[in-house]
Design a protein around this motif. Sequence first.
Motif, PDB file in Angstrom:
ATOM      1  N   THR A   1       0.808  -1.222   0.000  1.00 53.37           N
ATOM      2  CA  THR A   1       0.000   0.000   0.000  1.00 53.37           C
ATOM      3  C   THR A   1       0.842   1.273   0.000  1.00 53.37           C
ATOM      4  O   THR A   1       0.316   2.362  -0.253  1.00 53.37           O
ATOM      5  N   LEU A   2       2.135   1.145   0.311  1.00 54.17           N
ATOM      6  CA  LEU A   2       3.001   2.325   0.417  1.00 54.17           C
ATOM      7  C   LEU A   2       2.437   3.324   1.435  1.00 54.17           C
ATOM      8  O   LEU A   2       2.624   4.532   1.316  1.00 54.17           O
ATOM      9  N   ALA A   3       1.730   2.788   2.418  1.00 58.34           N
ATOM     10  CA  ALA A   3       1.095   3.619   3.439  1.00 58.34           C
ATOM     11  C   ALA A   3       1.220   2.931   4.784  1.00 58.34           C
ATOM     12  O   ALA A   3       1.527   1.740   4.872  1.00 58.34           O
ATOM     13  N   VAL A   4       0.951   3.693   5.834  1.00 54.61           N
ATOM     14  CA  VAL A   4       1.029   3.142   7.180  1.00 54.61           C
ATOM     15  C   VAL A   4       0.029   3.878   8.055  1.00 54.61           C
ATOM     16  O   VAL A   4      -0.512   4.917   7.669  1.00 54.61           O
ATOM     17  N   CYS A   5      -0.215   3.321   9.231  1.00 54.34           N
ATOM     18  CA  CYS A   5      -1.144   3.921  10.179  1.00 54.34           C
ATOM     19  C   CYS A   5      -2.523   4.046   9.518  1.00 54.34           C
ATOM     20  O   CYS A   5      -2.941   3.172   8.756  1.00 54.34           O
ATOM     21  N   LEU A   6      -3.227   5.100   9.782  1.00 56.13           N
ATOM     22  CA  LEU A   6      -4.570   5.257   9.237  1.00 56.13           C
ATOM     23  C   LEU A   6      -4.585   5.650   7.762  1.00 56.13           C
ATOM     24  O   LEU A   6      -5.650   5.715   7.146  1.00 56.13           O
ATOM     25  N   GLY A   7      -3.401   5.871   7.173  1.00 63.17           N
ATOM     26  CA  GLY A   7      -3.330   6.002   5.721  1.00 63.17           C
ATOM     27  C   GLY A   7      -3.564   4.631   5.105  1.00 63.17           C
ATOM     28  O   GLY A   7      -4.393   4.464   4.193  1.00 63.17           O
ATOM     29  N   ASP A   8      -2.868   3.640   5.614  1.00 58.08           N
ATOM     30  CA  ASP A   8      -3.117   2.246   5.270  1.00 58.08           C
ATOM     31  C   ASP A   8      -4.573   1.917   5.583  1.00 58.08           C
ATOM     32  O   ASP A   8      -5.288   1.296   4.783  1.00 58.08           O
ATOM     33  N   GLY A   9      -5.030   2.366   6.760  1.00 55.17           N
ATOM     34  CA  GLY A   9      -6.402   2.119   7.174  1.00 55.17           C
ATOM     35  C   GLY A   9      -7.424   2.705   6.221  1.00 55.17           C
ATOM     36  O   GLY A   9      -8.466   2.093   5.950  1.00 55.17           O
ATOM     37  N   LEU A  10      -7.146   3.889   5.686  1.00 51.09           N
ATOM     38  CA  LEU A  10      -8.081   4.539   4.772  1.00 51.09           C
ATOM     39  C   LEU A  10      -8.188   3.768   3.458  1.00 51.09           C
ATOM     40  O   LEU A  10      -9.283   3.627   2.889  1.00 51.09           O
ATOM     41  N   LEU A  11      -7.081   3.249   2.965  1.00 49.11           N
ATOM     42  CA  LEU A  11      -7.118   2.412   1.760  1.00 49.11           C
ATOM     43  C   LEU A  11      -7.928   1.145   2.014  1.00 49.11           C
ATOM     44  O   LEU A  11      -8.716   0.713   1.161  1.00 49.11           O
ATOM     45  N   ILE A  12      -7.749   0.560   3.183  1.00 49.29           N
ATOM     46  CA  ILE A  12      -8.503  -0.653   3.534  1.00 49.29           C
ATOM     47  C   ILE A  12      -9.989  -0.325   3.670  1.00 49.29           C
ATOM     48  O   ILE A  12     -10.852  -1.082   3.210  1.00 49.29           O
ATOM     49  N   TYR A  13     -10.291   0.799   4.302  1.00 49.97           N
ATOM     50  CA  TYR A  13     -11.674   1.258   4.459  1.00 49.97           C
ATOM     51  C   TYR A  13     -12.356   1.387   3.097  1.00 49.97           C
ATOM     52  O   TYR A  13     -13.489   0.925   2.898  1.00 49.97           O
ATOM     53  N   GLU A  14     -11.666   2.003   2.143  1.00 54.35           N
ATOM     54  CA  GLU A  14     -12.223   2.175   0.807  1.00 54.35           C
ATOM     55  C   GLU A  14     -12.338   0.833   0.080  1.00 54.35           C
ATOM     56  O   GLU A  14     -13.289   0.602  -0.683  1.00 54.35           O
ATOM     57  N   ALA A  15     -11.371  -0.055   0.306  1.00 53.96           N
ATOM     58  CA  ALA A  15     -11.422  -1.384  -0.312  1.00 53.96           C
ATOM     59  C   ALA A  15     -12.622  -2.173   0.204  1.00 53.96           C
ATOM     60  O   ALA A  15     -13.344  -2.822  -0.572  1.00 53.96           O
ATOM     61  N   VAL A  16     -12.846  -2.109   1.517  1.00 56.48           N
ATOM     62  CA  VAL A  16     -13.981  -2.821   2.124  1.00 56.48           C
ATOM     63  C   VAL A  16     -15.299  -2.263   1.597  1.00 56.48           C
ATOM     64  O   VAL A  16     -16.242  -3.016   1.316  1.00 56.48           O
TER      65      VAL A  16
END
Length: 289
Positions: free
Chosen positions: A121-136
């Motif tokens: 994801t090239l992201a961490v913390c809630l940046g990673d979380g935001l990508l996961i949120y959008e994926a879900v």
Amino acid sequence: MTYKIMADSCCDLPIEFVEKHDIHIMNMIVNMGGKEYIDDLGKTFDREAFFQKIKNGELATTSQINIGTYLEVFKYYIEENIPVLYLAFSSGLSGSYNNALAAVEMLREEYETVDITIIDTLAVCLGDGLLIYEAVKRKTAGASLEEVAQWVEENKTKLHSWVTVEDIKHLERGGRISAVSATLGTLLNVKPIIVMNRSGKLVPFAKARGRKKSLQFLVQKTVDGMIEPQEQTLFIGHAGVPEDANWVKEAIHEKAAVKDIQIYPYGPTIAAHTGFGSLAVFSFGEERK
């Protein structure tokens, strides 16, 4: 066919969201005071007590997820014939992503079919979380694994992460800056501004004089960089400073018609590196430079 979304605990999403959407979480390990703790998104881990410890000067370290752990988890889904989309946190900050890739290659020698897709994801913390949120959100709407994976790949470098660190001495204690820089920064009341670059590494971007100016900087950069804010859900993360997070939320709302802003605390994996008082804002905009 149904599929499983997998993520790391340093995505810092609320446990209620994770359980509701049946996300498989790979738990990170945090070491403090000679003891090991499991970062389980606050299910059993006392975040507030941890924040107080790092505020008082205690140091914590974190460990990457090893190949053996990935082998065990991936084998289960292979044998159950459940495809996996693993949204791994940035390879620029941990070797976990590469360990996951290595585990998949080993499993390809053992199994005829290994339906595991891994995205850095090239992201961490809630940046990673935001990508996961959008994926879900897209999975829930009926998108296939391939469609969700394509969306993440196309948008991960459009994710903007604006971070400030309150405790410069914590960075010194953790060996991330020199004692001279920490002392000078403390005397001048300098607050570093950090961003995630295109390689998924956290790098210095600017310095602000004082806490209020650092928060204002994050607000303005977020507002300036957003595309179609009325369609966006933003995440704000913090290490023990909910009042500051709420101030930032209101300041953004005053400047932009954002669809929604959600605030969550950092988990111990992230707070171990940033120290008490860190705050970050995550949104989508143009490609990172």
